[in-house]
Write an enzyme that holds these catalytic residues in place. Structure first.
Site, mmCIF file in Angstrom:
data_model
loop_
_atom_site.group_PDB
_atom_site.id
_atom_site.type_symbol
_atom_site.label_atom_id
_atom_site.label_comp_id
_atom_site.label_asym_id
_atom_site.label_seq_id
_atom_site.Cartn_x
_atom_site.Cartn_y
_atom_site.Cartn_z
ATOM 1 N N VAL A 48 0.998 -1.147 0.259
ATOM 2 C CA VAL A 48 0.186 -0.062 -0.224
ATOM 3 C C VAL A 48 0.634 1.071 0.191
ATOM 4 C CG1 VAL A 48 -2.224 -0.826 0.795
ATOM 5 C CG2 VAL A 48 -0.287 -0.288 2.287
ATOM 6 N N ALA A 51 2.691 6.734 -1.298
ATOM 7 C CA ALA A 51 3.643 8.296 -1.359
ATOM 8 C C ALA A 51 4.698 8.681 -1.052
ATOM 9 C CB ALA A 51 1.945 9.460 -0.702
ATOM 10 N N LYS A 79 3.153 14.456 -6.558
ATOM 11 C CA LYS A 79 3.008 14.818 -5.748
ATOM 12 C C LYS A 79 3.613 16.116 -5.502
ATOM 13 C CE LYS A 79 3.299 13.327 -0.795
ATOM 14 N NZ LYS A 79 3.459 12.260 -0.059
ATOM 15 N N THR A 343 7.148 8.335 4.875
ATOM 16 C CA THR A 343 9.316 8.283 4.614
ATOM 17 C C THR A 343 8.380 7.178 5.229
ATOM 18 O OG1 THR A 343 8.024 8.057 7.117
ATOM 19 C CG2 THR A 343 8.578 10.410 5.992
ATOM 20 N N ILE A 345 9.212 4.223 1.935
ATOM 21 C CA ILE A 345 9.717 3.769 1.294
ATOM 22 C C ILE A 345 11.637 4.899 1.350
ATOM 23 C CG2 ILE A 345 9.830 4.084 -1.510
ATOM 24 C CD1 ILE A 345 7.146 3.714 -1.242
HETATM 25 C C1 LIG Z 1 -1.009 1.454 6.044
HETATM 26 C C2 LIG Z 1 0.319 1.408 5.451
HETATM 27 C C3 LIG Z 1 0.130 2.616 4.492
HETATM 28 C C4 LIG Z 1 1.290 2.920 4.289
HETATM 29 N N1 LIG Z 1 1.235 3.392 3.105
HETATM 30 C C5 LIG Z 1 2.768 4.227 2.544
HETATM 31 C C6 LIG Z 1 2.651 5.173 1.817
HETATM 32 O O1 LIG Z 1 1.903 5.626 0.951
HETATM 33 N N2 LIG Z 1 4.423 5.419 1.829
HETATM 34 C C7 LIG Z 1 5.384 5.029 1.836
HETATM 35 O O2 LIG Z 1 6.722 5.084 1.644
HETATM 36 N N3 LIG Z 1 4.872 3.786 2.936
HETATM 37 C C8 LIG Z 1 4.004 3.650 3.068
HETATM 38 N N4 LIG Z 1 3.625 2.013 3.750
HETATM 39 C C9 LIG Z 1 4.649 1.380 3.956
HETATM 40 C C10 LIG Z 1 5.526 0.737 2.486
HETATM 41 O O3 LIG Z 1 3.895 -0.420 2.338
HETATM 42 C C11 LIG Z 1 6.335 -0.288 2.785
HETATM 43 O O4 LIG Z 1 7.117 0.589 3.484
HETATM 44 C C12 LIG Z 1 6.404 -1.042 1.896
HETATM 45 O O5 LIG Z 1 5.609 -1.699 1.056
HETATM 46 C C13 LIG Z 1 7.847 -2.094 2.362
HETATM 47 O O6 LIG Z 1 6.867 -3.160 2.288
HETATM 48 P P1 LIG Z 1 8.582 -4.229 2.829
HETATM 49 O O7 LIG Z 1 8.780 -4.900 1.355
HETATM 50 O O8 LIG Z 1 8.770 -4.808 3.829
HETATM 51 O O9 LIG Z 1 7.604 -5.796 3.365
HETATM 52 P P2 LIG Z 1 5.956 -6.620 2.122
HETATM 53 O O10 LIG Z 1 5.995 -5.868 1.660
HETATM 54 O O11 LIG Z 1 5.069 -6.972 3.488
HETATM 55 O O12 LIG Z 1 6.844 -7.985 1.442
HETATM 56 C C14 LIG Z 1 7.126 -8.742 2.809
HETATM 57 C C15 LIG Z 1 7.416 -9.905 1.450
HETATM 58 O O13 LIG Z 1 8.250 -10.786 2.361
HETATM 59 C C16 LIG Z 1 8.179 -12.622 1.864
HETATM 60 N N5 LIG Z 1 8.064 -13.119 3.027
HETATM 61 C C17 LIG Z 1 7.842 -13.033 4.162
HETATM 62 N N6 LIG Z 1 7.595 -14.085 4.678
HETATM 63 C C18 LIG Z 1 7.873 -15.040 3.962
HETATM 64 C C19 LIG Z 1 8.675 -16.541 4.077
HETATM 65 N N7 LIG Z 1 8.556 -17.244 5.439
HETATM 66 N N8 LIG Z 1 8.942 -17.075 3.637
HETATM 67 C C20 LIG Z 1 8.906 -16.275 1.795
HETATM 68 N N9 LIG Z 1 8.696 -15.277 1.573
HETATM 69 C C21 LIG Z 1 8.653 -14.215 2.783
HETATM 70 C C22 LIG Z 1 6.316 -12.354 1.536
HETATM 71 O O14 LIG Z 1 5.844 -12.726 0.680
HETATM 72 C C23 LIG Z 1 7.438 -10.393 0.967
HETATM 73 O O15 LIG Z 1 7.402 -10.615 -0.841
HETATM 74 C C24 LIG Z 1 2.951 1.837 4.104
HETATM 75 C C25 LIG Z 1 2.183 0.633 5.278
HETATM 76 C C26 LIG Z 1 1.243 0.931 5.584
HETATM 77 C C27 LIG Z 1 1.957 -0.824 6.867
#
Ligand SMILES: Cc1cc2nc3c(=O)[nH]c(=O)nc-3n(C[C@H](O)[C@H](O)[C@H](O)COP(=O)(O)OP(=O)(O)OC[C@H]3O[C@@H](n4cnc5c(N)ncnc54)[C@H](O)[C@@H]3O)c2cc1C
Length: 501
Positions: A48, A51, A79, A343, A345
């Protein structure tokens, strides 16, 4: 202790964090290491983050990504800032715009002259002197130098579809040699002596060994938390929101800014993309039920909902150590601050930059790890304080959520900054912390912290000269904004994806 160059990097997770890391490492290590990435389609991603702040442009530029192509591929938009609605009191609104506001004269930042003008009754709203804010409010955008001499260029970030961005970066990283493994990790093995992570076993029995592991597994922190037992510092005493519902809706007003509207027990975001508008309600589960939170979100969409609201849960805070043993956590695995100032990303980006700067060899020098942890902890705490400011400095007392926010004790460092600004108009910005003096100033003023008097030197300008200066500046901005193309028209000309905006 192993010696020699680092040869095997394993990235665990394929969300925004995993693929940004894979893209950057493949670009900057240029084949010096084997890079593998494991992700599980069955687990999925948060997806999600939509921004951003202007620093993302540096990341994309570092990868050599063309801006127009990137916006097309991610259904993106421009933006220019974030509009905060109802944060100080119901009915209030202000913009935290990117870029500068006004023009500094001599020694002093512009806001001191603005304060002097305000006290003399000759200044408009602070935002009227921000080219970015004025363009945003008029729904206009253009790239490049303005035609009016002395005005700065518009400073932009993006809204984009995070899922499409991850896919785009996946293609980029795979083209540069990153090998993707699909499957859930079911077993993590550690070295009996050092405690380092040695290898991971996937559901299908395949084993992936590595020297350095980047944990991008999201909130669960499979390696950094579940495996290595690194604790989590909980900041919910200051940032009480712990859940969100997210839902896209049909596109309506295609604004070049994010809107964050305060609600009774949290706030709602609105992020316009080309193919839809992203919406979410971030709330405190201690102050509102999930059903009410979802209903609040659905009642405040400006187009038809395109699906059911998706629930998300989180705890504001950070890992006690973001690098432990041979595991570096990046993205949600390293900590989370609600997306009020977009913040997360950026924190991924700065984590990657820090890792590249402090890249270890096979010996994993502990000094590198300690420095990584020191810098990471410092950076996220400064951003945390900036976000807390939005809650603390409110005059709202209409709900228990806002009364709690207004009355809560805050970190001493933030309390000192507020006092300094409220009493003297001076802004403290430490070293290279993320938010600039003008960022702090816009939020201070927007949240109703208006210093009684400007810097003494600002009072030396003759009132008539000051009034003329302010009027001339505002006029130049108004004229330039009127000459800019409409945001949607600009996108249609340069960045339209399949569907027209
Ligand atoms: C409500 C909300 C709104 C947000 N809005 C913004 C925004 O507007 N701007 C912004 O900069 N950021 C925003 N963020 C933050 C942003 O979504 C995250 O920083 C970004 O998506 C990074 O997520 P991630 O890759 O760390 O984790 P995730 O997207 O959760 O990815 C985790 C990965 O790990 C893998 N994985 C987990 N466990 C295992 C396993 N056992 N075996 C194999 N694979 C596994 C999954 O398959 C997945 O590929 C928001 C977050 C939230 C919660």
């Amino acid at each position: 202790m192993p010696q020699g160059p680092l040869q095997e990097i394993v990235i665990v997770g394929g969300g925004t964090a995993g693929w940004m890391t894979a893209a950057a490492l493949s670009r900057f290590l240029e084949g010096a290491c084997r890079i593998r990435l494991i992700e599980s389609d069955a687990i999925g991603t948060v997806g999600v983050g939509e921004a951003t702040i202007p620093q993302i442009r540096l990341f994309n530029a570092g990868l050599g990504i063309d801006e127009d192509e990137f916006i097309r591929e991610t259904q993106g938009s421009y933006k220019l800032g974030i509009e905060f609605v109802d944060w100080h009191h119901v009915g209030s609104r202000y913009m935290h715009a990117f870029g500068s506001v006004g023009r500094d004269i001599g020694l002093l930042p512009f806001h001191h002259y603005w304060l002097a003008g305000r006290n003399a009754g000759t200044a408009a709203d602070f935002g009227a002197y921000s080219f970015n804010a004025a363009a945003a409010r008029a729904n206009r955008y253009n790239r490049g130098a303005p035609s009016v001499a002395g005005l700065p260029e518009l400073v932009h970030a993006y809204h984009f579809d995070a899922g499409l961005y991850a896919r785009y970066l996946r293609r980029y990283a795979e083209a540069r040699g990153v090998v993707r493994h699909e499957g859930r990790i079911t077993r993590v093995e550690r070295d009996g002596e050092s405690g380092d992570v040695r290898q991971l076993t996937l559901e299908d029995g395949s084993v992936i060994a590595g020297q350095l592991f980047i944990d991008c597994t999201g909130f669960r922190g499979l390696l950094i938390g579940e495996t290595l037992g690194t604790g989590y510092e909980d900041w919910s005493q200051w940032l009480a929101c712990d859940r969100a519902y997210a839902v896209p809706c049909a596109s309506a007003d295609f604004t070049p800014y994010t809107r964050a509207t305060a609600r009774a027990a949290g706030w709602q975001w609105r992020i316009p993309l080309q193919h839809r508008t992203g919406n979410g309600h971030v709330y405190s589960s201690a102050h509102i039920s999930d059903d009410e939170a979802a209903a609040t979100l659905l009642a405040h969409l400006d187009g038809e909902a395109l699906g059911e609201p998706r629930p998300l849960r989180f705890t504001a805070g950070r890992r006690e150590r973001m690098w432990a043993h041979n595991v570096v956590a990046i993205g949600l695995a390293s900590g989370f601050l609600e997306p009020l100032e977009s913040t997360s990303i950026h924190l991924i980006q700065s984590g990657i930059a820090r890792l590249l700067t402090l890249l270890p060899d096979a010996g994993m020098a502990p000094a590198l790890r300690d420095e990584f942890n020191r810098q990471s902890a410092w950076e996220i705490a400064r951003i945390r304080d900036f976000i807390i400011l939005h809650y603390k400095a409110t005059a709202r007392d209409d709900t228990p959520f806002w009364r709690r926010a207004r009355d809560m004790a805050i970190p001493d460092d933030l309390a000192d900054r507020i006092r300094l600004f409220a009493e003297t108009g001076r802004v403290r910005r430490d070293h290279d912390e993320l938010f600039t003096e003008i960022g702090w100033t816009q939020v201070f003023l927007g949240q109703g912290i208006v210093p009684a008097a400007p810097h003494p030197l600002a009072g030396l300008v003759a009132p008539a000269d000051l009034a003329g200066f302010l009027a001339q500046l505002q006029g130049a901005i108004t004229r330039e904004v009127a000459s800019l193309p409409d945001h949607a028209a600009f996108i249609r000309r340069h960045n339209a994806a399949n569907r027209q905006v």
